[in-house]
Design a protein around this motif. Structure first.
Motif, PDB file in Angstrom:
ATOM      1  N   PHE A 137       0.827  -1.206   0.000  1.00  6.09           N
ATOM      2  CA  PHE A 137       0.000   0.000   0.000  1.00  6.09           C
ATOM      3  C   PHE A 137       0.864   1.260   0.000  1.00  6.09           C
ATOM      4  CE2 PHE A 137      -3.911  -2.104   2.205  1.00  6.09           C
ATOM      5  CZ  PHE A 137      -4.175  -2.802   1.046  1.00  6.09           C
ATOM      6  N   LEU A 138       1.955   1.239   0.753  1.00  6.32           N
ATOM      7  CA  LEU A 138       2.870   2.386   0.760  1.00  6.32           C
ATOM      8  C   LEU A 138       3.505   2.570  -0.618  1.00  6.32           C
ATOM      9  CD1 LEU A 138       4.617   1.879   4.220  1.00  6.32           C
ATOM     10  CD2 LEU A 138       2.962   3.667   3.637  1.00  6.32           C
ATOM     11  N   ALA A 139       3.809   1.461  -1.289  1.00  7.71           N
ATOM     12  CA  ALA A 139       4.364   1.554  -2.642  1.00  7.71           C
ATOM     13  C   ALA A 139       3.354   2.173  -3.607  1.00  7.71           C
ATOM     14  CB  ALA A 139       4.793   0.173  -3.129  1.00  7.71           C
ATOM     15  N   LEU A 140       2.075   1.839  -3.431  1.00  2.46           N
ATOM     16  CA  LEU A 140       1.040   2.444  -4.270  1.00  2.46           C
ATOM     17  C   LEU A 140       0.960   3.952  -4.022  1.00  2.46           C
ATOM     18  CD1 LEU A 140      -1.883  -0.156  -4.016  1.00  2.46           C
ATOM     19  CD2 LEU A 140      -0.177   0.080  -5.830  1.00  2.46           C
ATOM     20  N   GLN A 141       1.056   4.339  -2.758  1.00  6.04           N
ATOM     21  CA  GLN A 141       1.044   5.769  -2.464  1.00  6.04           C
ATOM     22  C   GLN A 141       2.277   6.452  -3.040  1.00  6.04           C
ATOM     23  OE1 GLN A 141       0.352   6.846   1.650  1.00  6.04           O
ATOM     24  NE2 GLN A 141       0.965   8.973   1.295  1.00  6.04           N
ATOM     25  N   ALA A 142       3.416   5.755  -3.002  1.00  9.59           N
ATOM     26  CA  ALA A 142       4.642   6.316  -3.583  1.00  9.59           C
ATOM     27  C   ALA A 142       4.480   6.537  -5.079  1.00  9.59           C
ATOM     28  CB  ALA A 142       5.825   5.385  -3.301  1.00  9.59           C
ATOM     29  N   GLU A 143       3.843   5.582  -5.765  1.00  6.73           N
ATOM     30  CA  GLU A 143       3.598   5.764  -7.198  1.00  6.73           C
ATOM     31  C   GLU A 143       2.720   6.984  -7.459  1.00  6.73           C
ATOM     32  OE1 GLU A 143       3.823   1.076  -8.677  1.00  6.73           O
ATOM     33  OE2 GLU A 143       1.898   2.107  -8.560  1.00  6.73           O
ATOM     34  N   ALA A 144       1.694   7.158  -6.611  1.00 10.40           N
ATOM     35  CA  ALA A 144       0.812   8.310  -6.778  1.00 10.40           C
ATOM     36  C   ALA A 144       1.555   9.618  -6.499  1.00 10.40           C
ATOM     37  CB  ALA A 144      -0.402   8.174  -5.861  1.00 10.40           C
ATOM     38  N   ASN A 145       2.408   9.612  -5.471  1.00  6.20           N
ATOM     39  CA  ASN A 145       3.223  10.802  -5.192  1.00  6.20           C
ATOM     40  C   ASN A 145       4.146  11.122  -6.360  1.00  6.20           C
ATOM     41  OD1 ASN A 145       3.106   9.966  -1.814  1.00  6.20           O
ATOM     42  ND2 ASN A 145       2.766  12.078  -2.482  1.00  6.20           N
ATOM     43  N   ALA A 146       4.743  10.075  -6.938  1.00 11.12           N
ATOM     44  CA  ALA A 146       5.639  10.286  -8.075  1.00 11.12           C
ATOM     45  C   ALA A 146       4.875  10.860  -9.260  1.00 11.12           C
ATOM     46  CB  ALA A 146       6.320   8.971  -8.451  1.00 11.12           C
ATOM     47  N   ALA A 147       3.650  10.361  -9.477  1.00 10.55           N
ATOM     48  CA  ALA A 147       2.832  10.890 -10.576  1.00 10.55           C
ATOM     49  C   ALA A 147       2.487  12.356 -10.354  1.00 10.55           C
ATOM     50  CB  ALA A 147       1.553  10.066 -10.710  1.00 10.55           C
ATOM     51  N   GLU A 148       2.424  12.759  -9.086  1.00 13.78           N
ATOM     52  CA  GLU A 148       2.132  14.154  -8.738  1.00 13.78           C
ATOM     53  C   GLU A 148       3.381  15.027  -8.832  1.00 13.78           C
ATOM     54  OE1 GLU A 148       0.688  14.641  -4.757  1.00 13.78           O
ATOM     55  OE2 GLU A 148      -0.723  16.216  -5.318  1.00 13.78           O
ATOM     56  N   GLY A 149       4.546  14.367  -8.996  1.00 12.16           N
ATOM     57  CA  GLY A 149       5.792  15.111  -9.099  1.00 12.16           C
ATOM     58  C   GLY A 149       6.528  15.270  -7.794  1.00 12.16           C
ATOM     59  N   ASP A 150       6.067  14.589  -6.731  1.00 12.82           N
ATOM     60  CA  ASP A 150       6.702  14.706  -5.413  1.00 12.82           C
ATOM     61  C   ASP A 150       7.626  13.511  -5.199  1.00 12.82           C
ATOM     62  OD1 ASP A 150       7.441  15.176  -2.811  1.00 12.82           O
ATOM     63  OD2 ASP A 150       5.392  15.525  -2.081  1.00 12.82           O
ATOM     64  N   ALA A 151       8.817  13.577  -5.775  1.00 14.95           N
ATOM     65  CA  ALA A 151       9.758  12.453  -5.710  1.00 14.95           C
ATOM     66  C   ALA A 151      10.266  12.221  -4.294  1.00 14.95           C
ATOM     67  CB  ALA A 151      10.927  12.700  -6.660  1.00 14.95           C
ATOM     68  N   ASP A 152      10.464  13.290  -3.518  1.00 14.37           N
ATOM     69  CA  ASP A 152      10.974  13.130  -2.153  1.00 14.37           C
ATOM     70  C   ASP A 152       9.997  12.329  -1.300  1.00 14.37           C
ATOM     71  OD1 ASP A 152      13.249  14.545  -2.763  1.00 14.37           O
ATOM     72  OD2 ASP A 152      12.482  16.461  -2.011  1.00 14.37           O
ATOM     73  N   ALA A 153       8.710  12.668  -1.383  1.00 18.29           N
ATOM     74  CA  ALA A 153       7.709  11.921  -0.618  1.00 18.29           C
ATOM     75  C   ALA A 153       7.644  10.472  -1.080  1.00 18.29           C
ATOM     76  CB  ALA A 153       6.341  12.583  -0.765  1.00 18.29           C
ATOM     77  N   ALA A 154       7.749  10.251  -2.387  1.00 19.96           N
ATOM     78  CA  ALA A 154       7.704   8.894  -2.924  1.00 19.96           C
ATOM     79  C   ALA A 154       8.863   8.058  -2.404  1.00 19.96           C
ATOM     80  CB  ALA A 154       7.717   8.942  -4.451  1.00 19.96           C
ATOM     81  N   LEU A 155      10.066   8.627  -2.421  1.00 20.70           N
ATOM     82  CA  LEU A 155      11.241   7.883  -1.944  1.00 20.70           C
ATOM     83  C   LEU A 155      11.145   7.584  -0.461  1.00 20.70           C
ATOM     84  CD1 LEU A 155      14.056   9.717  -3.940  1.00 20.70           C
ATOM     85  CD2 LEU A 155      13.346   7.324  -4.197  1.00 20.70           C
ATOM     86  N   ALA A 156      10.605   8.522   0.318  1.00 26.81           N
ATOM     87  CA  ALA A 156      10.439   8.296   1.756  1.00 26.81           C
ATOM     88  C   ALA A 156       9.481   7.134   2.011  1.00 26.81           C
ATOM     89  CB  ALA A 156       9.930   9.562   2.435  1.00 26.81           C
ATOM     90  N   LEU A 157       8.430   7.050   1.226  1.00 22.69           N
ATOM     91  CA  LEU A 157       7.472   5.956   1.376  1.00 22.69           C
ATOM     92  C   LEU A 157       8.084   4.619   0.994  1.00 22.69           C
ATOM     93  CD1 LEU A 157       4.359   7.777  -0.058  1.00 22.69           C
ATOM     94  CD2 LEU A 157       4.537   6.866   2.259  1.00 22.69           C
ATOM     95  N   VAL A 158       8.888   4.609  -0.058  1.00 24.01           N
ATOM     96  CA  VAL A 158       9.557   3.379  -0.464  1.00 24.01           C
ATOM     97  C   VAL A 158      10.502   2.898   0.629  1.00 24.01           C
ATOM     98  CG1 VAL A 158      11.200   2.378  -2.084  1.00 24.01           C
ATOM     99  CG2 VAL A 158       9.337   3.794  -2.933  1.00 24.01           C
ATOM    100  N   ARG A 159      11.238   3.824   1.232  1.00 21.19           N
ATOM    101  CA  ARG A 159      12.137   3.437   2.329  1.00 21.19           C
ATOM    102  C   ARG A 159      11.343   2.867   3.505  1.00 21.19           C
ATOM    103  NH1 ARG A 159      15.155   8.092   0.578  1.00 21.19           N
ATOM    104  NH2 ARG A 159      13.943   9.451   1.945  1.00 21.19           N
ATOM    105  N   GLU A 160      10.226   3.506   3.838  1.00 20.28           N
ATOM    106  CA  GLU A 160       9.396   2.999   4.928  1.00 20.28           C
ATOM    107  C   GLU A 160       8.868   1.604   4.614  1.00 20.28           C
ATOM    108  OE1 GLU A 160       5.272   4.073   7.374  1.00 20.28           O
ATOM    109  OE2 GLU A 160       6.030   5.458   5.844  1.00 20.28           O
ATOM    110  N   ALA A 161       8.416   1.406   3.373  1.00 22.60           N
ATOM    111  CA  ALA A 161       7.892   0.100   2.965  1.00 22.60           C
ATOM    112  C   ALA A 161       8.960  -0.984   3.069  1.00 22.60           C
ATOM    113  CB  ALA A 161       7.356   0.175   1.543  1.00 22.60           C
TER     114      ALA A 161
END
Length: 301
Positions: free
Chosen positions: A269-293
């Motif tokens: 689920f965190l990876a899905l949110q990271a993909e959505a963040n990346a689609a929004e252009g927020d790479a920092d938030a996406a990477l943080a979620l991937v690390r948490e996952a």
């Protein structure tokens, strides 16, 4: 029960009541809720005290589901093996069917795909809706639907996409035929997941919304949240124009999911949110979620 004197018969009555209560609580609150754990733990203690009882297998099933959803995978496999041993000892084909599914799902979430698929396909092969669906009231869900739903996911990872698509179709068709609400919600939720794998956002949205609608009507908190998360990811599709709404919906779903005690799909689920963040252009938030996952995944190996 509190008015009855201590006896084996009194304990057997309590096991029967607890087994039924555990099934209902699992459907309404999720398999890993504290209430579900306490009910099945008490039932297991009673089973060990009074000896063999027809309800013991289903109590083990409840404990297996609790460990699985809590991401306690080694414990879940250990209980699954106890289920299989008991099923073989009693020569009970219905129990063997459930044990195959339980072990298949556990191995799937451990990433051990070949034995997972072997158990799942065995369950598919021996399932007969005319004789096996009767057990659905004991565990909320129909094993013919669940084994096909999970087999589709497993087959996709094994590269057998055509057969995966067929298994997903079979699960939805069987659930519709049986007209068993929780099994239908299960099939719809897994179909949404499977279509995210296929990058078919429209189909994923459709199945996720159907799971939400049915679960809201029936009070199935588990699949309502599941549909919210997966539907949130499908909301953006491959484009970014709805990514903001997608992020918000996924985040709300994950927060609700954690409150049920469920752990085993949070990295996904965190990876899905990271993909959505990346689609929004927020790479920092996406990477943080991937690390948490990844941290959560390592903690539950």
């Amino acid at each position: 029960l509190e008015t009855l004197p201590p006896s084996a018969e009194r304990d057997r009555q309590e096991v029967n009541l607890l087994s039924t209560l555990g099934t209902a609580l699992s459907a309404l609150q999720g398999y890993a809720s504290p209430e579900v754990r306490s009910v099945y733990a008490r039932a297991q203690d009673l089973c060990e005290r009074i000896g063999p009882t027809p309800q013991h297998f289903w109590v083990l099933w409840g404990l297996w589901a609790f460990h699985l959803v809590g991401a306690e995978h080694e414990e879940a496999v250990a209980v699954g093996r106890k289920m299989m041993d008991l099923a073989l000892q009693e020569k009970n084909l219905s129990w063997q069917l459930e044990a195959h599914f339980s072990l298949g799902l556990s191995f799937f979430f451990m990433g051990d795909l070949r034995p997972a698929q072997e158990h799942l396909e065995r369950a598919v092969a021996i399932y007969d809706p005319e004789t096996r669906h009767a057990d659905a009231h004991l565990v909320v869900q129909d094993v013919g639907v669940t084994s096909r739903s999970v087999a589709a996911l497993c087959l996709f990872h094994l590269g057998e996409t055509d057969l995966a698509i067929e298994r997903s179709r079979q699960a939805l068709e069987l659930a519709e035929t049986l007209a068993h609400p929780f099994s239908k919600a299960y099939a719809l939720g897994c179909a949404a997941w499977f279509n995210l794998y296929l990058r078919d956002a429209a189909a994923a949205r459709r199945h996720a919304q159907a799971a939400i609608d049915l679960s809201t009507e029936q009070g199935f908190l588990w699949w309502q949240i599941w549909g919210t998360v997966l539907g949130g990811r499908a909301l953006a599709g491959p484009e970014s124009e709805r990514a903001g709404a997608s992020v918000a919906q996924i985040r709300a779903g994950i927060d609700a999911w954690r409150q049920t005690g469920s752990q085993f799909t949070i990295p996904y689920f965190l990876a899905l949110q990271a993909e959505a963040n990346a689609a929004e252009g927020d790479a920092d938030a996406a990477l943080a979620l991937v690390r948490e996952a990844r941290e959560i995944g390592r903690a539950h190996v």
